[in-house]
Design a protein around this motif. Structure first.
Motif, PDB file in Angstrom:
ATOM      1  N   SER A 113       0.831  -1.207   0.000  1.00 38.65           N
ATOM      2  CA  SER A 113       0.000   0.000   0.000  1.00 38.65           C
ATOM      3  C   SER A 113       0.863   1.254   0.000  1.00 38.65           C
ATOM      4  O   SER A 113       2.029   1.226   0.384  1.00 38.65           O
ATOM      5  CB  SER A 113      -0.913   0.002   1.228  1.00 38.65           C
ATOM      6  OG  SER A 113      -0.132   0.270   2.375  1.00 38.65           O
ATOM      7  N   GLU A 114       0.276   2.361  -0.415  1.00 40.93           N
ATOM      8  CA  GLU A 114       1.003   3.632  -0.495  1.00 40.93           C
ATOM      9  C   GLU A 114       1.517   4.092   0.867  1.00 40.93           C
ATOM     10  O   GLU A 114       2.560   4.710   0.960  1.00 40.93           O
ATOM     11  CB  GLU A 114       0.075   4.709  -1.059  1.00 40.93           C
ATOM     12  CG  GLU A 114       0.501   5.226  -2.422  1.00 40.93           C
ATOM     13  CD  GLU A 114      -0.518   6.174  -2.985  1.00 40.93           C
ATOM     14  OE1 GLU A 114      -0.461   7.359  -2.600  1.00 40.93           O
ATOM     15  OE2 GLU A 114      -1.380   5.724  -3.771  1.00 40.93           O
ATOM     16  N   GLN A 115       0.764   3.786   1.908  1.00 45.26           N
ATOM     17  CA  GLN A 115       1.187   4.198   3.254  1.00 45.26           C
ATOM     18  C   GLN A 115       2.421   3.408   3.707  1.00 45.26           C
ATOM     19  O   GLN A 115       3.197   3.874   4.527  1.00 45.26           O
ATOM     20  CB  GLN A 115       0.070   3.975   4.287  1.00 45.26           C
ATOM     21  CG  GLN A 115      -1.212   4.727   4.039  1.00 45.26           C
ATOM     22  CD  GLN A 115      -2.216   3.840   3.312  1.00 45.26           C
ATOM     23  OE1 GLN A 115      -2.075   3.573   2.111  1.00 45.26           O
ATOM     24  NE2 GLN A 115      -3.218   3.376   4.039  1.00 45.26           N
ATOM     25  N   THR A 116       2.568   2.203   3.180  1.00 42.41           N
ATOM     26  CA  THR A 116       3.623   1.305   3.658  1.00 42.41           C
ATOM     27  C   THR A 116       4.903   1.395   2.833  1.00 42.41           C
ATOM     28  O   THR A 116       5.989   1.212   3.352  1.00 42.41           O
ATOM     29  CB  THR A 116       3.097  -0.151   3.631  1.00 42.41           C
ATOM     30  OG1 THR A 116       1.856  -0.196   4.315  1.00 42.41           O
ATOM     31  CG2 THR A 116       4.059  -1.098   4.292  1.00 42.41           C
ATOM     32  N   ILE A 117       4.765   1.714   1.549  1.00 41.48           N
ATOM     33  CA  ILE A 117       5.894   1.581   0.634  1.00 41.48           C
ATOM     34  C   ILE A 117       7.131   2.379   1.081  1.00 41.48           C
ATOM     35  O   ILE A 117       8.259   1.937   0.916  1.00 41.48           O
ATOM     36  CB  ILE A 117       5.476   1.936  -0.821  1.00 41.48           C
ATOM     37  CG1 ILE A 117       6.582   1.576  -1.813  1.00 41.48           C
ATOM     38  CG2 ILE A 117       5.111   3.400  -0.983  1.00 41.48           C
ATOM     39  CD1 ILE A 117       6.406   0.261  -2.462  1.00 41.48           C
ATOM     40  N   ASN A 118       6.901   3.530   1.701  1.00 38.53           N
ATOM     41  CA  ASN A 118       8.046   4.344   2.124  1.00 38.53           C
ATOM     42  C   ASN A 118       8.736   3.811   3.374  1.00 38.53           C
ATOM     43  O   ASN A 118       9.763   4.327   3.780  1.00 38.53           O
ATOM     44  CB  ASN A 118       7.609   5.788   2.370  1.00 38.53           C
ATOM     45  CG  ASN A 118       7.183   6.439   1.078  1.00 38.53           C
ATOM     46  OD1 ASN A 118       7.802   6.217   0.031  1.00 38.53           O
ATOM     47  ND2 ASN A 118       6.110   7.217   1.132  1.00 38.53           N
ATOM     48  N   LEU A 119       8.157   2.811   3.996  1.00 42.53           N
ATOM     49  CA  LEU A 119       8.700   2.310   5.263  1.00 42.53           C
ATOM     50  C   LEU A 119       9.470   1.005   5.106  1.00 42.53           C
ATOM     51  O   LEU A 119      10.201   0.601   6.013  1.00 42.53           O
ATOM     52  CB  LEU A 119       7.560   2.080   6.262  1.00 42.53           C
ATOM     53  CG  LEU A 119       6.690   3.296   6.584  1.00 42.53           C
ATOM     54  CD1 LEU A 119       5.470   2.868   7.410  1.00 42.53           C
ATOM     55  CD2 LEU A 119       7.509   4.341   7.349  1.00 42.53           C
TER      56      LEU A 119
END
Ligand SMILES: Nc1ncnc2c1ncn2[C@@H]1O[C@H](COP(=O)(O)OP(=O)(O)OP(=O)(O)O)[C@@H](O)[C@H]1O
Ligand SMILES: [Mg+2]
Length: 173
Positions: free
Chosen positions: A107-113
């Motif tokens: 998900s977009e919220q997770t990809i940066n983490l």
């Protein structure tokens, strides 16, 4: 650092993971598609690069297993491994290893983490969240390469591993 056959490293990793690719009562076997280009030997730290293949392929299998409950008849869980040579003008040519799965994506919220140490979405006791942060260090810091991820929820995830063919004066501590 020594000249390494990248395909041999990938194939050996797949061999170690073979038991996880087989069909299980919960779901069908995971299909592996290899699209290998002729590659020269690549100067790198073999053990470390193989560790990256292990981390990325294990994650792909985890993702595809997760998805097995919602399997439809036409869905075949698949990992596609592609190798290419990228020759951006003016730069040292590099090898690109792309490892893609048709799992749930990220998900977009997770990809940066996902590259953060200790970030995991897996149950306690299953994931430490270190696999991708260690892989990032190995590719980017130790080999001067590129390590990135492209994922689309519902379509799958692709990891892009790029290693310069010559480690020009790169000490890689
Ligand atoms: N192929 C993938 N498909 C979907 N999500 C992924 C994929 N690869 C990584 N992720 C996400 O990135 C997170 C971090 O991955 P990472 O490998 O660093 O840790 P982990 O797999 O959770 O634990 P560890 O590798 O330490 O056992 C995962 O928990 C997962 O949410
Ligand atoms: Mg992992």
């Amino acid at each position: 650092m020594k000249p390494v056959n990248i395909h041999e490293g990938i194939d050996n990793t797949l061999l170690i993971l073979q038991y996880r690719l087989k069909a299980k009562p919960e779901g069908c076997a995971i299909q592996i598609i290899k699209q290998y280009t002729d590659l020269p030997l690549i100067e790198c730290y073999a053990g470390q690069i193989n560790q990256v293949f292990m981390n990325v392929l294990s994650n792909a299998i985890d993702a595809l297993e997760q998805d097995r409950q919602s399997i439809s008849e036409i869905y075949i869980p698949t990992i596609t491994i592609r190798t290419t040579i990228s020759e951006i003008s003016g730069n040292i040519p590099s090898v690109v290893i792309s490892i893609a799965d048709n799992g749930p994506g990220i998900s977009e919220q997770t990809i940066n983490l996902i590259f953060d140490p200790f970030f995991t979405t897996k149950p306690v006791g299953k994931g430490t969240g270190l696999g991708l942060s260690i892989s990032y260090q190995i590719i980017v810091d130790k080999h001067g390469g590129i390590f990135k991820c492209d994922a689309r929820p519902g379509f799958g995830t692709e990891f892009w591993i790029e290693i310069p063919m010559q480690q020009q004066g790169y000490r890689g501590y």
